[in-house]
Design an enzyme around this catalytic site. Structure first.
Site, mmCIF file in Angstrom:
data_model
loop_
_atom_site.group_PDB
_atom_site.id
_atom_site.type_symbol
_atom_site.label_atom_id
_atom_site.label_comp_id
_atom_site.label_asym_id
_atom_site.label_seq_id
_atom_site.Cartn_x
_atom_site.Cartn_y
_atom_site.Cartn_z
ATOM 1 N N HIS A 52 -5.957 0.708 -7.154
ATOM 2 C CA HIS A 52 -6.303 -0.368 -6.215
ATOM 3 C C HIS A 52 -7.267 -1.323 -6.929
ATOM 4 O O HIS A 52 -8.464 -1.348 -6.642
ATOM 5 C CB HIS A 52 -6.960 0.283 -4.985
ATOM 6 N N LYS A 94 0.823 -1.219 0.000
ATOM 7 C CA LYS A 94 0.000 0.000 0.000
ATOM 8 C C LYS A 94 0.859 1.273 0.000
ATOM 9 O O LYS A 94 0.535 2.245 -0.679
ATOM 10 C CB LYS A 94 -0.928 0.007 1.215
ATOM 11 N N ASP A 147 -5.019 -7.196 -6.209
ATOM 12 C CA ASP A 147 -5.128 -6.000 -5.365
ATOM 13 C C ASP A 147 -4.692 -4.697 -6.045
ATOM 14 O O ASP A 147 -5.313 -3.673 -5.843
ATOM 15 C CB ASP A 147 -4.307 -6.208 -4.082
HETATM 16 C C1 OXD Z 1 -6.776 -3.648 1.786
HETATM 17 C C2 OXD Z 1 -5.922 -4.828 1.567
HETATM 18 O O1 OXD Z 1 -7.009 -3.264 2.940
HETATM 19 O O2 OXD Z 1 -5.724 -5.183 0.398
HETATM 20 O O3 OXD Z 1 -7.238 -3.064 0.795
HETATM 21 O O4 OXD Z 1 -5.433 -5.396 2.537
HETATM 22 MN MN MN Z 2 -6.411 -3.818 -1.049
#
Ligand code: OXD
Ligand code: MN
Length: 587
Positions: free
Chosen positions: A226, A206, A277
Site C-alpha cells: 500500500h 484493494k 496508492d
Molecule cells: C484507502 C484508499 O482507504 O486508498 O486507503 O482509499
Molecule cells: Mn489507499
C-alpha cells in the site's frame, strides 16, 4: 472476445447463480464505453457535468449508507483460520460460499451482467495480472475503465490461462447488514455484495491489487504494498525513485504529486508521480527492487484537494473524471467540495441529493470521503515511466504516520531487518476528523492492516525473506513524521512541497553523500542536513523536530510489545530482537 474455456466455465457457473437477463462483455472499446456513459446519464445513475469546463466528467451519488470501505464486513476466507491471521475477519471458505450463495441467487434477475476483463499492471509487463469482474453496475464498469487497463486487451493477455482473479459484484439493495467484501485467496476469487462504494467494488484496487496480490506475492516471491511511488529528477536528469506507505489521512496523494519548493525548482529538480496508492515490487535482473503501479488512474479523496494542497491532482480531475459524493454546483453545472476554494456555491445539491447553499449551510456539501476517479495520464506530473512494463528501480522505502510528539521528522533504519521492524510498528494517532477519542495510537503495520490477505506475522516474515534475497541491493528504509505539533497543537513542519527537503536527505543517504548521527531509534540527520533555505523556521526548530524523547519512546516500546503479543509464537524472532534492542537503547 475469448475462447478461454476456464473463463467460459466460470461465467456459466456465475450466470446460473445470479440469473441475469442479459450478459454484456465490455470488450468493444471506446464506442461501447460512450454508449454506457450515455445510458448511465439517461437512467439518472450519473449526471453529465459542464462539458466545456469539465469535458467527459460525470457525477454520481451513492446511497447514504454506502460511502466508505467497511472493514467489519471485509473477510479473508481460507480453509484454515491460521492463514488469515489475527488481524483479518475470517470465516471458513466453504461456509462463506454457503452464506453468500443464497444472497447472490437471482441477484441479477431483470438486470444486465457486465463482464469486465481487466489487467493490473501494464499489458505485457512481467508484473501484470488479469482479473475479470462480473458486475451489475455501470458505475463500476466506468470506474474500472479509468482505474485499470480494461477490455479486450486484458483477455488477449490472458490467452488460455486459468490464472485470473474471478470477481463477482452484485449491487443487490445495498443493505449494509448483508454487505460482504470477501476475498478467497486460495481460489483467486472476490465476491462483493450489497455495496456500490469504490473501495469495496472496484475490485482491481484493494481487493485484488492488495489483498489477493499480497497472498500471490508471498507465494511467488514478490510484494504487493500500500505504497505510493515517486521519482525525483536532479538537474542532471537522473531520476531516483522511492516508495512510501502511510495510514489514511496522512497526505499520501499529496506527497505522490509533490510540487518542489522554489529553491529546488530553480535548480532544475522535478518530481514525477508513478503511483499514489499501490506498488507491486519484484526483484529485477540486476538484483534490485523494481516497482510498478498496477493501477491506471487515481481514486482520490476530493475534500481538501485544491490549487495549493495538490494542483496536480486538481488538474487531473479536469477531464474524463467521475466524481462521487461531491456537491453539484448548479450555477455552472460543476462540482464543489470543502477545501476546494473559499467560494462555496449558493445554489448547489449536496452529496445526499438535497438543496445546499453555502451561506446558510449547517452540513457539509461533499461527503468527507467523496472521491474523484481520474485517469493517471491527466496528471501533469505523471512519470514518463508510468507505462514502462519493467517499472522503476527503488532506492528508498519510506514509512510514516501521524504522531504529535513521538516520531521525529525523519530517521533511517540501521538495516533492512530494523526497517521491517519500523514498518511493522507503524502507527498514527487518531484525529478529530474520525469518530472516537483523539490521540489514540492505532498500529497499522506498513499501512496494510486492512489490506493484507494473509497472516500478518507471515507477511513480516515475507518482508524479512525479501531482504535476504536483496542483500546489499535492498532499498534503504526510512520513517517520516510530518505531523509533530507545538504546545498549542500547531504543526511545526510546513509539510506539502517542503517535504521534498526531507526526501533530499533520504536520497543523499542512499547515495552515500548525506551525513547522519546514530540515535536510540536509528540514524538521523543533523539539523543542518535538512535544507531550510527560504523557510520560516530555524535550525533550532529542526533540532526540535528531530529530538527523541526517551520517556515517550519507552511508552512506545511498551505499546509495540503489547501489539506484538497478538501474533504470539508466529512473530518472527528478528522483530522481537529489534524490539529488545530498542528497549536496551532507551535505558
Ligand atoms: C484507502 C484508499 O482507504 O486508498 O486507503 O482509499
Ligand atoms: Mn489507499
Amino acid at each position: 472476445m475469448t475462447n478461454n474455456p476456464h473463463v467460459f466455465k466460470w461465467i456459466e457457473e456465475m450466470k446460473e447463480l445470479v440469473k441475469p437477463d442479459k450478459v454484456v462483455w465490455v470488450t468493444e472499446g471506446e464506442e461501447q464505453i460512450k454508449a454506457l456513459r450515455a445510458e448511465a446519464v439517461a437512467t439518472g445513475l450519473m449526471e453529465e457535468l459542464n462539458q466545456e469546463k469539465l469535458p467527459g466528467c460525470l457525477l454520481h451519488r451513492t446511497k447514504v449508507n454506502d460511502v466508505a470501505r467497511v472493514e467489519a464486513r471485509t473477510f479473508i476466507c481460507t480453509t484454515k483460520k491460521e492463514m488469515a491471521g489475527p488481524t483479518n475477519n475470517w470465516v471458513e471458505k466453504d461456509e462463506m460460499y454457503a452464506r453468500l450463495r443464497p444472497l447472490a441467487d437471482g441477484a441479477m434477475k431483470g438486470r444486465t451482467m457486465y463482464v469486465v476483463p481487466y489487467c493490473m499492471g501494464q499489458i505485457g509487463s512481467p508484473f501484470a495480472k488479469i482479473g475479470i469482474e462480473l458486475t451489475d453496475s455501470i458505475y463500476v464498469v466506468l470506474n474500472m475503465e479509468i482505474m485499470t487497463r480494461m477490455g479486450q486487451k486484458a483477455l488477449d493477455q490472458l490467452g488460455d490461462s486459468a490464472d485470473f482473479v474471478k470477481g463477482l459484484h452484485c449491487s443487490l439493495d445495498v443493505d449494509e447488514e448483508q454487505r460482504y467484501i470477501v476475498q478467497f485467496p486460495e481460489d483467486n476469487a472476490i465476491w462483493s455484495l450489497n455495496s456500490n462504494y469504490g473501495g469495496n467494488v472496484l475490485q482491481g484496487k484493494k481487493c485484488f491489487a492488495l489483498r489477493i496480490a499480497s497472498w500471490q506475492g508471498k507465494e511467488e516471491g514478490w510484494m504487493a504494498e500500500h505504497m505510493l511511488i515517486l521519482g525525483i529528477e536532479n538537474p542532471e536528469g537522473e531520476i531516483k525513485y522511492v516508495t512510501a506507505a502511510f495510514p489514511s489521512a496522512c497526505g499520501k496523494t499529496n506527497l505522490a504529486m509533490l510540487i518542489p519548493p522554489e529553491l529546488y525548482q530553480k535548480k532544475g529538480y522535478k518530481v514525477w508521480c508513478v503511483g499514489d496508492d499501490i506498488a507491486w515490487l519484484r526483484i529485477g535482473k540486476d538484483g534490485r527492487l523494481w516497482a510498478v503501479n498496477p493501477e491506471n488512474g487515481f481514486f482520490g479523496v476530493a475534500p481538501g484537494t485544491n490549487a495549493k494542497s495538490n494542483p496536480n491532482a486538481l488538474a487531473a480531475t479536469m477531464k474524463n473524471t467521475i466524481f462521487t459524493n461531491v456537491a453539484h454546483n448548479l450555477d455552472d453545472n460543476t462540482v464543489w467540495w470543502e477545501g476546494l476554494d473559499k467560494n462555496p456555491p449558493e445554489n448547489a445539491i449536496d452529496w445526499k441529493g438535497n438543496p445546499w447553499s453555502g451561506s446558510s449551510a449547517t452540513e457539509k456539501a461533499a461527503h468527507p470521503n467523496s472521491r474523484f476517479t481520474a485517469p493517471a495520464k491527466n496528471c501533469p506530473c505523471v512519470s514518463p515511466k508510468f507505462d514502462d512494463p519493467e517499472g522503476v528501480p527503488i532506492s528508498a522505502m519510506i514509512f510514516g504516520g501521524r504522531r504529535a510528539k513521538t516520531a521525529p521528522l525523519v530517521y533511517q533504519s540501521r538495516d533492512w531487518k530494523h526497517g521491517v521492524f519500523v514498518g511493522s510498528t507503524m502507527a498514527s494517532e487518531t484525529t478529530a476528523a474520525a469518530a472516537g477519542a483523539v490521540g489514540v495510537v492505532r498500529r497499522d503495520p506498513m499501512a496494510m492492516l486492512p489490506f493484507c490477505g494473509y497472516h500478518m506475522a507471515d507477511y513480516f516474515q515475507h518482508w524479512l525473506d525479501m531482504g535476504e534475497k536483496l542483500g546489499d541491493k535492498a532499498p534503504k528504509i526510512f520513517n517520516v513524521n510530518w505531523f509533530r505539533t507545538d504546545d498549542e497543537g500547531h504543526f511545526i513542519w510546513p509539510g506539502f512541497g517542503d517535504n521534498m527537503r526531507v526526501l533530499m536527505w533520504i536520497l543523499g543517504r542512499c547515495a552515500g553523500e548525506a551525513d547522519a548521527v546514530e540515535t536510540a531509534i536509528g540514524y538521523e540527520p543533523k539539523p543542518e542536513d535538512i535544507n531550510i533555505e527560504g523557510l520560516d523556521i530555524t535550525k533550532e526548530t529542526v533540532a526540535d523536530l528531530l529530538s527523541v524523547d526517551k520517556e515517550l519512546w519507552k511508552t512506545e516500546a511498551e505499546g509495540i510489545r503489547e501489539f506484538y503479543q497478538k501474533f504470539g509464537e508466529k512473530l518472527p524472532k528478528e522483530l522481537m530482537a529489534e524490539l529488545e534492542k530498542l528497549e536496551k537503547n532507551l535505558e
